[in-house]
Write a protein that holds these residues in place. Structure first.
Motif, short mmCIF file in Angstrom:
data_model
loop_
_atom_site.label_atom_id
_atom_site.label_comp_id
_atom_site.label_asym_id
_atom_site.label_seq_id
_atom_site.Cartn_x
_atom_site.Cartn_y
_atom_site.Cartn_z
N UNK A 117 0.85 -1.19 0.00
CA UNK A 117 0.00 0.00 0.00
C UNK A 117 0.88 1.24 0.00
N UNK A 118 0.55 2.22 -0.82
CA UNK A 118 1.48 3.32 -1.09
C UNK A 118 1.65 4.28 0.08
N UNK A 119 0.63 4.45 0.92
CA UNK A 119 0.73 5.44 1.99
C UNK A 119 1.41 4.90 3.24
N UNK A 120 1.18 3.62 3.54
CA UNK A 120 1.71 3.08 4.79
C UNK A 120 2.76 1.99 4.58
N UNK A 121 2.93 1.53 3.32
CA UNK A 121 3.95 0.54 2.95
C UNK A 121 3.71 -0.86 3.50
N UNK A 122 2.54 -1.15 4.05
CA UNK A 122 2.26 -2.50 4.50
C UNK A 122 1.96 -3.40 3.31
N UNK A 123 2.36 -4.68 3.42
CA UNK A 123 2.30 -5.61 2.29
C UNK A 123 1.26 -6.70 2.55
N UNK A 124 0.50 -7.02 1.51
CA UNK A 124 -0.53 -8.05 1.57
C UNK A 124 -0.57 -8.77 0.22
N UNK A 125 -1.29 -9.89 0.18
CA UNK A 125 -1.56 -10.53 -1.11
C UNK A 125 -2.47 -9.62 -1.94
N UNK A 126 -2.18 -9.54 -3.23
CA UNK A 126 -3.04 -8.75 -4.11
C UNK A 126 -4.48 -9.27 -4.08
N UNK A 127 -4.66 -10.58 -4.09
CA UNK A 127 -6.01 -11.15 -4.08
C UNK A 127 -6.77 -10.76 -2.82
N UNK A 128 -6.06 -10.69 -1.69
CA UNK A 128 -6.71 -10.31 -0.43
C UNK A 128 -7.15 -8.84 -0.47
N UNK A 129 -6.26 -7.98 -0.96
CA UNK A 129 -6.59 -6.55 -1.05
C UNK A 129 -7.74 -6.34 -2.03
N UNK A 130 -7.71 -7.06 -3.14
CA UNK A 130 -8.76 -6.90 -4.14
C UNK A 130 -10.12 -7.29 -3.57
N UNK A 131 -10.17 -8.40 -2.83
CA UNK A 131 -11.45 -8.80 -2.24
C UNK A 131 -11.93 -7.75 -1.24
N UNK A 132 -11.01 -7.18 -0.48
CA UNK A 132 -11.37 -6.15 0.50
C UNK A 132 -11.94 -4.92 -0.20
N UNK A 133 -11.31 -4.52 -1.30
CA UNK A 133 -11.78 -3.34 -2.04
C UNK A 133 -13.12 -3.63 -2.72
N UNK A 134 -13.31 -4.83 -3.21
CA UNK A 134 -14.59 -5.18 -3.83
C UNK A 134 -15.73 -5.12 -2.83
#
Length: 292
Positions: A117-134
């Motif tokens: 994530x660009x503001x806080x630099x924490x790292x996650x799976x793309x699939x996990x972030x995508x589901x969260x955003x959806x």
């Protein structure tokens, strides 16, 4: 937060919409002390919806790929960042249950790897972030540090926020006048963003009045509250914590001071920590700048 100022003498009939007139209800505050009307912000249905970012836009704007992720767990799925997202395994189990196909392995799941994530630099799976955003397509909130990416918007119904100023001081702020904030709503029908779409919601206990010192920091809080109002974050539709009524417009975790005479109830002044704490609440809600 939920009680009205005792000096406003609110009506108490349950189910009745309160009418409010500053001059007639508070002569001790306003007899020649009324300074001026300040601003009225009216929100209509779906105002600001054009600013809602889509899933692809949020992911493109606020994530960047990580070619060599660290050997840590993704705090969303609790699977190593060096492996495929745990969501892939869930998807494969579902596919196996519906098709009987067991030839697919977790390693073959194309989950997009890891992203930062660009503001806080924490790292996650793309699939996990995508589901969260959806699930919440209006903004991206880091599940680890709660940093907001994008513009967070709430589901506050249409209404009116009016501010005015008087010369009389609040307890603990003898060096300045008082900012009065009046929130008003009408009964309406819940939309798809509310708990029970299609059912009525009730504007119980409105208008509601809140108070700020007319100081530098008090005006800073006001500007941020006005921005939170534009983003529909101050109120929501749900169950009232104070009355237990369902399907009503209720406060939404940004505390207001609704007593202008004392702080016996915890909803008034003096309170030396309030302005700083409400600014922190506004920051947690994603209001870190203003559009005015």
């Amino acid at each position: 937060m939920g009680s009205k100022c005792s000096c406003m003498k609110p009506e108490t009939n349950i189910g009745r919409t309160n009418s409010y007139n500053l001059r007639s209800r508070t002569p001790s505050l306003t007899n020649s002390l009324l300074h001026r009307d300040d601003e009225v912000i009216i929100l209509k249905d779906h105002e600001g919806s054009s600013s809602i970012s889509g899933v692809d836009k949020l992911l493109t704007e606020y994530t960047r790929p990580v070619s060599s992720p660290p050997e840590e767990l993704c705090s969303i799925c609790m699977v190593s960042l060096q492996q495929a997202s745990g969501l892939c395994e869930v998807e494969e189990e579902t596919e196996e249950n519906t098709t009987g196909n067991t030839s697919k392995s977790q390693d073959s799941c194309d989950d997009g790897g890891a992203v930062q994530l660009v503001h806080c630099n924490h790292i996650f799976h793309f699939a996990c972030v995508k589901q969260m955003v959806e699930t919440f397509p209006k903004y991206l909130r880091c599940p680890y540090c709660k940093n907001i990416h994008g513009v967070r918007e709430g589901n506050q119904p249409p209404g009116k926020m009016k501010t005015s100023r008087i010369r009389r001081s609040l307890p603990g702020h003898s060096d300045c006048g008082t900012i009065i904030i009046e929130y008003s709503f009408q009964n309406g029908t819940q939309g798809p963003e509310h708990p029970n779409p299609g059912e009525m919601y009730t504007a119980f206990g409105f208008p509601r009045i809140a108070f700020l010192p007319d100081s530098y920091k008090g005006n800073k809080v006001l500007k941020f509250l006005q921005e939170a109002w534009r983003r529909r974050l101050i109120f929501t539709v749900g169950t009232s914590m104070t009355t237990g009524l369902h399907n009503v417009i209720t406060w939404n975790d940004i505390h207001h001071k609704t007593n202008c005479l004392s702080n016996v109830s915890g909803h008034g002044y003096p309170d030396e920590f309030y302005l700083d704490s409400v600014l922190m609440e506004l920051e947690n809600a994603g209001v870190t700048d203003v559009t005015t």
